[in-house]
Design a protein around this motif. Structure first.
Motif, short mmCIF file in Angstrom:
data_model
loop_
_atom_site.label_atom_id
_atom_site.label_comp_id
_atom_site.label_asym_id
_atom_site.label_seq_id
_atom_site.Cartn_x
_atom_site.Cartn_y
_atom_site.Cartn_z
N ALA A 133 -6.83 -17.94 5.49
CA ALA A 133 -5.59 -17.15 5.48
C ALA A 133 -5.89 -15.74 5.97
CB ALA A 133 -5.00 -17.10 4.08
N THR A 134 -4.81 -15.07 6.38
CA THR A 134 -4.90 -13.69 6.90
C THR A 134 -3.91 -12.80 6.15
OG1 THR A 134 -5.40 -14.53 9.13
CG2 THR A 134 -4.57 -12.27 8.99
N LEU A 135 -4.31 -11.58 5.88
CA LEU A 135 -3.36 -10.57 5.40
C LEU A 135 -3.41 -9.41 6.39
CD1 LEU A 135 -1.44 -10.06 2.93
CD2 LEU A 135 -3.20 -8.49 2.11
N VAL A 136 -2.29 -9.19 7.10
CA VAL A 136 -2.19 -8.05 8.02
C VAL A 136 -1.44 -6.94 7.28
CG1 VAL A 136 -1.16 -7.20 10.17
CG2 VAL A 136 -2.18 -9.48 10.11
N MET A 137 -2.08 -5.79 7.14
CA MET A 137 -1.43 -4.66 6.45
C MET A 137 -1.05 -3.62 7.50
SD MET A 137 -4.29 -4.75 3.51
CE MET A 137 -5.36 -5.74 4.57
N TYR A 138 0.23 -3.24 7.51
CA TYR A 138 0.71 -2.27 8.50
C TYR A 138 0.48 -0.87 7.97
CZ TYR A 138 2.78 -6.51 10.32
OH TYR A 138 2.95 -7.78 10.82
N LEU A 139 -0.22 -0.05 8.75
CA LEU A 139 -0.62 1.27 8.27
C LEU A 139 0.29 2.39 8.79
CD1 LEU A 139 -4.49 0.87 8.60
CD2 LEU A 139 -3.01 0.29 6.67
N ASN A 140 1.24 2.04 9.67
CA ASN A 140 2.23 3.04 10.12
C ASN A 140 3.48 2.32 10.61
OD1 ASN A 140 1.16 2.02 12.58
ND2 ASN A 140 1.73 3.90 13.65
N CYS A 176 -2.45 4.29 3.32
CA CYS A 176 -2.43 3.95 4.75
C CYS A 176 -3.04 5.10 5.56
CB CYS A 176 -1.00 3.68 5.21
SG CYS A 176 -0.27 2.21 4.50
N ASP A 177 -2.60 6.32 5.25
CA ASP A 177 -3.09 7.50 5.99
C ASP A 177 -4.60 7.65 5.82
OD1 ASP A 177 -0.52 7.97 6.70
OD2 ASP A 177 -0.20 9.68 5.36
N GLU A 178 -5.07 7.41 4.60
CA GLU A 178 -6.51 7.58 4.34
C GLU A 178 -7.33 6.55 5.13
OE1 GLU A 178 -7.43 7.63 0.13
OE2 GLU A 178 -9.58 7.67 0.56
N LEU A 179 -6.83 5.32 5.18
CA LEU A 179 -7.56 4.28 5.91
C LEU A 179 -7.60 4.60 7.41
CD1 LEU A 179 -8.98 1.82 4.82
CD2 LEU A 179 -6.90 0.48 5.15
N VAL A 180 -6.48 5.12 7.93
CA VAL A 180 -6.43 5.52 9.35
C VAL A 180 -7.42 6.67 9.59
CG1 VAL A 180 -5.00 6.61 11.13
CG2 VAL A 180 -4.09 4.70 9.78
N ALA A 181 -7.40 7.66 8.69
CA ALA A 181 -8.28 8.83 8.88
C ALA A 181 -9.76 8.41 8.86
CB ALA A 181 -7.99 9.87 7.79
N LEU A 182 -10.09 7.46 7.99
CA LEU A 182 -11.49 7.01 7.90
C LEU A 182 -11.90 6.20 9.13
CD1 LEU A 182 -11.60 5.85 4.15
CD2 LEU A 182 -12.79 7.82 5.14
N SER A 183 -10.92 5.64 9.85
CA SER A 183 -11.22 4.74 10.97
C SER A 183 -11.22 5.44 12.32
CB SER A 183 -10.16 3.63 11.03
OG SER A 183 -10.02 3.00 9.79
N MET A 215 0.86 -1.19 0.00
CA MET A 215 0.00 0.00 0.00
C MET A 215 0.89 1.24 0.00
SD MET A 215 -2.78 -0.97 2.93
CE MET A 215 -3.65 0.60 2.92
N SER A 216 0.39 2.32 -0.57
CA SER A 216 1.14 3.58 -0.53
C SER A 216 0.93 4.24 0.84
CB SER A 216 0.67 4.52 -1.63
OG SER A 216 -0.64 4.97 -1.33
N ASN A 217 1.83 5.15 1.20
CA ASN A 217 1.66 5.88 2.47
C ASN A 217 0.34 6.64 2.48
OD1 ASN A 217 4.11 4.92 3.15
ND2 ASN A 217 5.19 6.89 3.09
N ALA A 218 -0.04 7.20 1.32
CA ALA A 218 -1.28 7.97 1.24
C ALA A 218 -2.48 7.06 1.51
CB ALA A 218 -1.40 8.62 -0.14
#
Ligand code: AKG
Ligand code: FE2
Length: 286
Positions: free
Chosen positions: A213-220, A110-117, A105-108
């Protein structure tokens, strides 16, 4: 299913692997005939195993047998070119099946997903092994929220990317879960699959089958601590913004892999944001 019971384990696994790769069934029958199988018998075996894979049912293995590893879902190679992103493979482990991907994922994004959450966080819950109800426990001290499948443009884009990476239809996935860990928050070791022996698993298994299966995506990036650790294999993955950790734990015979016991270690400094995707055997929801 007596017909399939007559196939040696190695051939059973060969059929499963080739069906999963999408091989032509006629060419599989021809290969089996070359290995001295009767054509009608080969055809029946392939059909039965294909049916079992579709239903997520086991025809041959008892739960006490060791987990049988099958072909991985993620493409081979060091670099995986997806339609909209090129992802680097940081490492692969075969047993258990674990792959760390950089630049998923791009940094943008990741940031957008955090902001929405951020505005809709609630204390995280677990599934009670007896009742199947969700409940809050000390062993899981994060906060979290969910996105429905296809909920917004970003979620749809990520779902398409995940589906391509893991070769798994979007419809066989749960909605993305977001987790937020403050300093001291953790998720103690657990399995992501639903143990079949727990009465509380039944309602979850009835809706989409087992998690596979699991996919863990790190957002920061986390200043200190907060790694995803696998105590049975001594692995600790450092959270890095945009990386994604894949691990698989259920095969086409519905066995589950206890080597995938894992947790989120306590955050020591900073904060930790992740997005988690769980894949199901069958269509989930919708
Ligand atoms: O926090 C982590 O690194 C792991 C999260 C996890 O295990 C889960 O969401 O199921
Ligand atoms: Fe987990």
């Amino acid at each position: 299913m007596t017909t399939v019971d007559g196939v040696q384990p190695a051939w059973h696994d060969w059929i499963v692997t080739n069906l999963r790769r999408g091989c032509n069934r006629q060419s599989m029958i021809e290969s089996m005939v070359q290995a001295q199988f009767d054509a009608a018998f080969a055809s029946t075996c392939i059909e039965c195993i294909a049916k079992d894979m579709k239903n997520g049912a086991s025809s041959r293995l008892s739960p006490s047998e060791p987990y049988r590893y099958e072909a991985g879902r993620i493409a081979s190679g060091n670099i995986i070119a997806l339609s909209d992103f090129t992802v680097k493979v940081a490492f692969r482990l075969n047993r258990p099946d674990v792959v760390l991907l950089e630049g998923f994922m791009s940094n943008a994004e990741c940031d957008e997903l955090v902001a929405l959450s951020r505005q809709k966080l609630l204390p995280s819950t677990i599934v009670d092994p007896q009742s199947g109800d969700t409940k809050i426990i000390a062993a899981r001290s994060s906060e979290g929220t969910y996105f429905q499948r296809g909920e917004n443009e970003l979620v749809r884009r990520l779902e398409r990317r995940m589906s391509e990476l893991m070769n798994w239809p979007v419809e066989r996935g749960e909605g993305i879960q977001i987790l937020y860990y403050r300093v001291g928050a953790e998720y103690r070791p657990h399995f992501d699959y639903f143990p079949v022996q727990d009465p509380g698993s039944a309602p979850h298994l009835a809706k989409g089958g087992q998690r596979v299966a699991t996919l863990v995506m790190y957002l920061n990036d986390v200043a200190d601590g907060g790694g995803t650790f696998f105590p049975n294999i001594g692995l600790n993955v450092t959270p890095l913004c945009g990386s994604a950790l894949y691990f698989a734990y259920a095969n086409s015979m519905s066995q589950v892999d206890p080597a995938t016991l894992h947790g989120g270690s306590p955050v020591l400094a900073g904060e930790k944001w992740i997005a988690t995707k769980w894949l199901r055997q069958n269509q989930y929801g919708g």
